[in-house]
Design a protein around this motif. Structure first.
Motif, PDB file in Angstrom:
ATOM      1  N   PHE A 121       8.987   2.784  13.989  1.00 26.49           N
ATOM      2  CA  PHE A 121       8.612   2.026  12.801  1.00 26.49           C
ATOM      3  C   PHE A 121       9.031   2.781  11.537  1.00 26.49           C
ATOM      4  O   PHE A 121       8.700   3.938  11.332  1.00 26.49           O
ATOM      5  N   GLY A 122       9.796   2.103  10.677  1.00 16.66           N
ATOM      6  CA  GLY A 122      10.225   2.691   9.415  1.00 16.66           C
ATOM      7  C   GLY A 122      11.342   3.708   9.522  1.00 16.66           C
ATOM      8  O   GLY A 122      11.636   4.407   8.548  1.00 16.66           O
ATOM      9  N   GLU A 123      12.017   3.782  10.677  1.00 13.10           N
ATOM     10  CA  GLU A 123      13.055   4.802  10.830  1.00 13.10           C
ATOM     11  C   GLU A 123      14.249   4.571   9.911  1.00 13.10           C
ATOM     12  O   GLU A 123      14.996   5.507   9.620  1.00 13.10           O
ATOM     13  N   ASN A 124      14.445   3.344   9.440  1.00 11.84           N
ATOM     14  CA  ASN A 124      15.536   3.051   8.504  1.00 11.84           C
ATOM     15  C   ASN A 124      15.027   2.873   7.073  1.00 11.84           C
ATOM     16  O   ASN A 124      15.651   2.190   6.262  1.00 11.84           O
ATOM     17  N   THR A 125      13.905   3.509   6.788  1.00 11.70           N
ATOM     18  CA  THR A 125      13.297   3.396   5.462  1.00 11.70           C
ATOM     19  C   THR A 125      13.092   4.778   4.854  1.00 11.70           C
ATOM     20  O   THR A 125      12.556   5.678   5.514  1.00 11.70           O
ATOM     21  N   PHE A 126      13.520   4.927   3.614  1.00 13.42           N
ATOM     22  CA  PHE A 126      13.309   6.174   2.880  1.00 13.42           C
ATOM     23  C   PHE A 126      11.918   6.099   2.260  1.00 13.42           C
ATOM     24  O   PHE A 126      11.745   5.871   1.068  1.00 13.42           O
ATOM     25  N   ASP A 127      10.923   6.283   3.128  1.00 12.00           N
ATOM     26  CA  ASP A 127       9.539   6.075   2.711  1.00 12.00           C
ATOM     27  C   ASP A 127       8.882   7.394   2.306  1.00 12.00           C
ATOM     28  O   ASP A 127       9.525   8.450   2.227  1.00 12.00           O
ATOM     29  N   GLN A 128       7.597   7.326   2.072  1.00 12.96           N
ATOM     30  CA  GLN A 128       6.848   8.494   1.606  1.00 12.96           C
ATOM     31  C   GLN A 128       6.935   9.658   2.583  1.00 12.96           C
ATOM     32  O   GLN A 128       7.048  10.816   2.189  1.00 12.96           O
ATOM     33  N   ARG A 129       6.934   9.338   3.869  1.00 18.66           N
ATOM     34  CA  ARG A 129       7.009  10.388   4.884  1.00 18.66           C
ATOM     35  C   ARG A 129       8.317  11.155   4.799  1.00 18.66           C
ATOM     36  O   ARG A 129       8.346  12.387   4.831  1.00 18.66           O
ATOM     37  N   VAL A 130       9.451  10.418   4.630  1.00 17.75           N
ATOM     38  CA  VAL A 130      10.764  11.060   4.524  1.00 17.75           C
ATOM     39  C   VAL A 130      10.873  11.836   3.208  1.00 17.75           C
ATOM     40  O   VAL A 130      11.398  12.958   3.167  1.00 17.75           O
ATOM     41  N   MET A 131      10.366  11.242   2.137  1.00 19.38           N
ATOM     42  CA  MET A 131      10.401  11.921   0.845  1.00 19.38           C
ATOM     43  C   MET A 131       9.654  13.248   0.899  1.00 19.38           C
ATOM     44  O   MET A 131      10.106  14.262   0.347  1.00 19.38           O
ATOM     45  N   ARG A 132       8.517  13.259   1.560  1.00 18.80           N
ATOM     46  CA  ARG A 132       7.720  14.487   1.658  1.00 18.80           C
ATOM     47  C   ARG A 132       8.488  15.581   2.407  1.00 18.80           C
ATOM     48  O   ARG A 132       8.405  16.770   2.071  1.00 18.80           O
ATOM     49  N   GLN A 133       9.248  15.160   3.424  1.00 18.34           N
ATOM     50  CA  GLN A 133      10.008  16.123   4.228  1.00 18.34           C
ATOM     51  C   GLN A 133      11.213  16.689   3.478  1.00 18.34           C
ATOM     52  O   GLN A 133      11.560  17.861   3.645  1.00 18.34           O
ATOM     53  N   MET A 134      11.842  15.850   2.633  1.00 18.68           N
ATOM     54  CA  MET A 134      13.137  16.220   2.066  1.00 18.68           C
ATOM     55  C   MET A 134      13.079  16.698   0.615  1.00 18.68           C
ATOM     56  O   MET A 134      14.086  17.152   0.078  1.00 18.68           O
ATOM     57  N   LEU A 135      11.933  16.601  -0.016  1.00 18.21           N
ATOM     58  CA  LEU A 135      11.816  17.003  -1.413  1.00 18.21           C
ATOM     59  C   LEU A 135      10.815  18.140  -1.570  1.00 18.21           C
ATOM     60  O   LEU A 135       9.886  18.282  -0.755  1.00 18.21           O
ATOM     61  N   SER A 136      10.998  18.928  -2.599  1.00 14.79           N
ATOM     62  CA  SER A 136      10.018  19.972  -2.884  1.00 14.79           C
ATOM     63  C   SER A 136       8.692  19.318  -3.251  1.00 14.79           C
ATOM     64  O   SER A 136       8.644  18.156  -3.665  1.00 14.79           O
ATOM     65  N   SER A 137       7.617  20.072  -3.118  1.00 16.96           N
ATOM     66  CA  SER A 137       6.292  19.508  -3.373  1.00 16.96           C
ATOM     67  C   SER A 137       6.147  19.044  -4.818  1.00 16.96           C
ATOM     68  O   SER A 137       5.515  18.015  -5.082  1.00 16.96           O
ATOM     69  N   ASP A 138       6.749  19.776  -5.770  1.00 10.30           N
ATOM     70  CA  ASP A 138       6.652  19.402  -7.180  1.00 10.30           C
ATOM     71  C   ASP A 138       7.361  18.083  -7.450  1.00 10.30           C
ATOM     72  O   ASP A 138       6.817  17.194  -8.122  1.00 10.30           O
ATOM     73  N   ILE A 139       8.578  17.958  -6.925  1.00  5.09           N
ATOM     74  CA  ILE A 139       9.353  16.730  -7.149  1.00  5.09           C
ATOM     75  C   ILE A 139       8.703  15.556  -6.425  1.00  5.09           C
ATOM     76  O   ILE A 139       8.623  14.444  -6.967  1.00  5.09           O
ATOM     77  N   PHE A 140       8.214  15.818  -5.226  1.00  8.37           N
ATOM     78  CA  PHE A 140       7.523  14.759  -4.480  1.00  8.37           C
ATOM     79  C   PHE A 140       6.317  14.261  -5.267  1.00  8.37           C
ATOM     80  O   PHE A 140       6.082  13.052  -5.388  1.00  8.37           O
ATOM     81  N   GLU A 141       5.549  15.192  -5.835  1.00  2.00           N
ATOM     82  CA  GLU A 141       4.373  14.823  -6.613  1.00  2.00           C
ATOM     83  C   GLU A 141       4.761  14.026  -7.852  1.00  2.00           C
ATOM     84  O   GLU A 141       4.100  13.041  -8.214  1.00  2.00           O
ATOM     85  N   ASN A 142       5.855  14.436  -8.510  1.00  2.00           N
ATOM     86  CA  ASN A 142       6.321  13.713  -9.697  1.00  2.00           C
ATOM     87  C   ASN A 142       6.721  12.283  -9.353  1.00  2.00           C
ATOM     88  O   ASN A 142       6.422  11.341 -10.100  1.00  2.00           O
ATOM     89  N   LEU A 143       7.400  12.115  -8.221  1.00  2.20           N
ATOM     90  CA  LEU A 143       7.820  10.774  -7.807  1.00  2.20           C
ATOM     91  C   LEU A 143       6.611   9.924  -7.412  1.00  2.20           C
ATOM     92  O   LEU A 143       6.584   8.711  -7.676  1.00  2.20           O
ATOM     93  N   GLN A 144       5.617  10.548  -6.801  1.00  2.00           N
ATOM     94  CA  GLN A 144       4.402   9.813  -6.448  1.00  2.00           C
ATOM     95  C   GLN A 144       3.665   9.340  -7.695  1.00  2.00           C
ATOM     96  O   GLN A 144       3.113   8.235  -7.734  1.00  2.00           O
TER      97      GLN A 144
END
Length: 729
Positions: free
Chosen positions: A31-54
């Protein structure tokens, strides 16, 4: 037996069932394997950038250039690792569908070195050629500049076509001067307004509420027809509905298709549809046969409205692609087959707090039920005050065939709430002004302490109601199956947000005068109920009695699109949308123009198809059969059976009359169309197409053609018949 119809039938008989193998027996694995969702963003971005995007997603804070570059780089890396070669800004122009322009990740550096590149600037904004998209006069045709801007609240996703994969980035679409040229931009504004307004009301009851999210579940109805049979019907191919065709002797009258066993070939189509949807994060949970033969429905879990709308638009696209693999044609038209059940897209809408509370859900706590009644009554008042806007939000050429057609809600907007809730509302209204002395139990005085066992019974559903309360949500049933739900959702959330603002003003004014908060809320609700109770109707919306009763209540009954759309450009509507900062007068007028033009073009296309099919398919077939009968008469006379020819001669005369009338009516309609096409005023032209072409000619031409279908030898009839399209799977 050499007609296209019989060739198509032969193909259908040879169809196999396409095998479908899910990637895993557990949907959660893919489920969601072809989606750049929150889970993928958390894995691929630094915590600061992830927080800013959230924060950008949840609070609407701006995204700086650095964070945008980081997000773009992560998207590119993820997409390329999945096999993507291109990216596109995926947007929803005023065509009612989606649009995309693909650009390659591949670039050449200054020294000619090949490389993959995707910068934050390309993620945030693009400039597609906007010249051919409808604008309703917001810009001149030669002004091609339009801009797409990233909507980070809806996740990017991968779409595969053949061996090619493309990264799709949901965006809004605006003109050079900033006006919305799409359906998403106004929706996002409406959702923000209802969040703010609803949060302020929730603060009366729970100070922990800091955000309210509008949620939506779209039930998608559709027909599945074998592709070969659909391709043999020019009307289905070009307009999405059968302009001719007799209802088969057996249709839906036995109700044996509804919720019946899903045919194996259809079941495999639905299984592959679900697999592809799950990969894209679309949470389909329901599939079943609908009322009409070959009609089906799928429905997802509830999601935030913007995401739910994007997913529904994407779902319709996936359905068409998967259908081709299974040699099916999906028909989304609201009424593809006359005298058969039409298709809707029931919009199940509710409001959810950040504390996890559905404000439309009853509770075991009296205080929470006062909150429930607050949102419930305010929604009813909003629907009452702006019923004509809701009617306009569902207006289309296709939905005009469905509304009130004995299987869909009528064009009169009303709200079903059920007998038990009606009793609660009546008690609240008739309690009079509530006064509470120290120590008095307000909730007991109101009877609210007795509400939970009543409300937890989720009320009977009323299929005839366009806007029904179904336990913990409102179901906007009148939305058509082809609709972009952003349109009705923009209007619904706007009018509710506006009403909640008015409610807060009224309640605060009473509180400022020294009235206890709960008493101020109750007395305001009582006033609202008295004002808007005319919108409540729990009876049969199909009945003639309701039409008369609705008129007495002052409720509008606008059966056709051109006149229903008038409300968009009325002063009160413009004032509402400008006050709520959703759309300007220019944007509303543009949408009015675009929707009228769309209505005109659809009827123009249908009119041309009818003449083409009548002249090139039906009339020649009628003449051919007539000649066969004439030869039969001659043969019978040659052998002295003159008396046996009388019935045949009568049939020949009837066929000749039908042919003559079809030719005459087709010519008259063509001439009338030329006259109407010369009308400059778009609204007048739309009304003329509706009243002078569709109303005067469509049904009459169809009647003569369908009569010929019942008379002409089945062996030479050229068009696949309803019985074949609906029952041969």
């Amino acid at each position: 037996m050499s007609t296209l119809r019989f060739k198509a039938l032969e193909l259908v008989e040879k169809r196999g069932i396409r095998k479908v193998t899910p990637p895993s027996s557990k949907v959660s694995d893919y489920f969601g394997e072809n989606t750049f969702d929150q889970r993928v963003m958390r894995q691929m971005l630094s915590s600061d950038i992830f927080e800013n995007l959230q924060n950008a997603i949840k609070k609407g804070t701006p995204i700086n250039e650095y964070d945008a570059d980081a997000a773009a780089s992560a998207m590119k890396t993820w997409a390329i690792s999945k096999g993507a070669t291109h990216y596109t800004h995926w947007f929803q122009p005023l065509t009612g569908t989606t649009a995309e322009k693909h650009d390659a990740f591949f670039k050449l550096s200054d020294d000619g070195t090949p490389m993959e590149q995707f910068k934050g600037s390309a993620l945030i904004r693009q400039e597609p050629d906007a010249s051919s998209f409808p604008s309703g006069g917001l810009r001149q045709t030669f002004e091609a500049r339009g801009y797409t801007a990233w909507d980070p609240t809806s996740p990017a996703f991968l779409i595969q076509s053949g061996s090619s994969k493309t990264l799709c980035i949901p965006t809004i679409f605006v003109s050079y001067t900033g006006e919305a040229l799409d359906n998403k931009a106004p929706l996002l504004k409406a959702l923000e307004r209802v969040d703010i307004a609803a949060t302020e009301i929730c603060q009366y009851f729970d100070k922990n509420v800091t955000k309210v999210t509008a949620s939506l579940g779209c039930e998608q109805e559709f027909f599945l027809i074998d592709r070969a049979l659909a391709d043999a019907r020019p009307d289905l191919l070009l307009s999405g509905r059968a302009l001719f065709g007799r209802k088969p002797p057996k249709g839906q009258q036995l109700d044996d298709h509804y919720f019946g066993s899903i045919p194996p070939r259809v079941k495999n189509f639905l299984e592959e549809l679900e697999v592809e949807s799950y990969r894209l994060g679309i949470p389909i949970v329901t599939r079943h046969n609908e009322v009409a033969p070959s009609q089906f429905e799928v429905a997802p879990y509830f999601e935030e409205v913007n995401v739910a709308n994007d997913h529904n638009q994407l779902l319709m696209d996936i359905m068409e692609k998967v259908a081709m693999k299974h040699n099916f044609k999906v028909l989304f038209h609201e009424k593809p087959f006359a005298e058969m059940n039409g298709s809707g897209k029931h919009n199940n809408w509710s409001l959810i707090t950040n504390t996890g509370k559905n404000v439309f859900a009853p509770s075991t706590k009296a205080k929470e039920n006062l909150q429930f009644l607050t949102f419930f009554v305010n929604t009813l008042k909003a629907v009452y005050d702006y019923a004509d806007l809701l009617r306009a939000s569902i207006a289309s050429a296709g939905n005009d065939h469905r509304l009130g057609a004995n299987e869909a809600p009528p064009a009169i907007i009303s709200a079903f709430i059920g007998s038990q809730l009606s009793a609660v509302i009546e008690e609240l209204e008739n309690n009079g002004d509530i006064k509470v002395d120290k120590g008095d139990n307000l909730y007991m005085k109101l009877g609210i302490d007795k509400i939970p066992p009543i409300l937890l019974d989720n009320t009977d559903r009323n299929r005839t109601s366009p806007f029904a309360f179904t336990g913990n949500k409102f179901e906007f049933r009148a939305v058509g199956s082809t609709a972009n739900t952003a349109v009705p959702m923009t209007i619904l959330n706007t009018i509710v947000a506006n009403q909640l603002q008015e409610f807060k003003k009224d309640v605060d004014a009473l509180i400022d005068k020294g009235t206890k908060k709960e008493v101020a809320i109750v007395n305001t609700l009582r006033k609202y109920i008295q004002h808007s109770k005319g919108i409540i109707f729990d009876g049969n919306g199909y009945s003639d009695e309701w039409v008369k009763e609705a008129k007495k209540r002052g409720l509008s009954n606008i059966p056709t699109t051109p006149k229903a759309l008038d409300i968009l450009v009325k002063k009160d509507s413009i004032k509402l949308f400008e006050h709520m900062q959703i759309m300007s007068a220019a944007e509303l007028k543009a949408r009015h123009e675009v929707l009228l033009e769309n209505f005109i073009l659809k009827l123009q296309i249908e009119s041309r198809i009818m003449v083409d099919m009548a002249k090139n398919h039906i009339v020649p077939t009628g003449i051919k059969y007539q000649n066969q009968l004439i030869e039969n008469v001659k043969g019978l006379k040659e052998i002295g059976l003159d008396q046996e020819t009388q019935e045949i001669i009568t049939t020949i005369k009837i066929i000749s009359k039908h042919i003559s009338d079809i030719k005459r009516l087709s010519y008259e309609m063509t001439q009338e169309r030329k006259r109407v096409n010369a009308i400059k005023d778009t609204r007048k032209k739309a009304i003329a197409y509706d009243e002078d072409i569709k109303a005067k000619y469509f049904d009459e031409i169809r009647w003569h053609c369908d009569k010929l279908e019942t008379m002409v030898d089945d062996e030479i009839w050229p068009l696949p018949k309803f019985r074949e399209m609906l029952f041969i799977r």
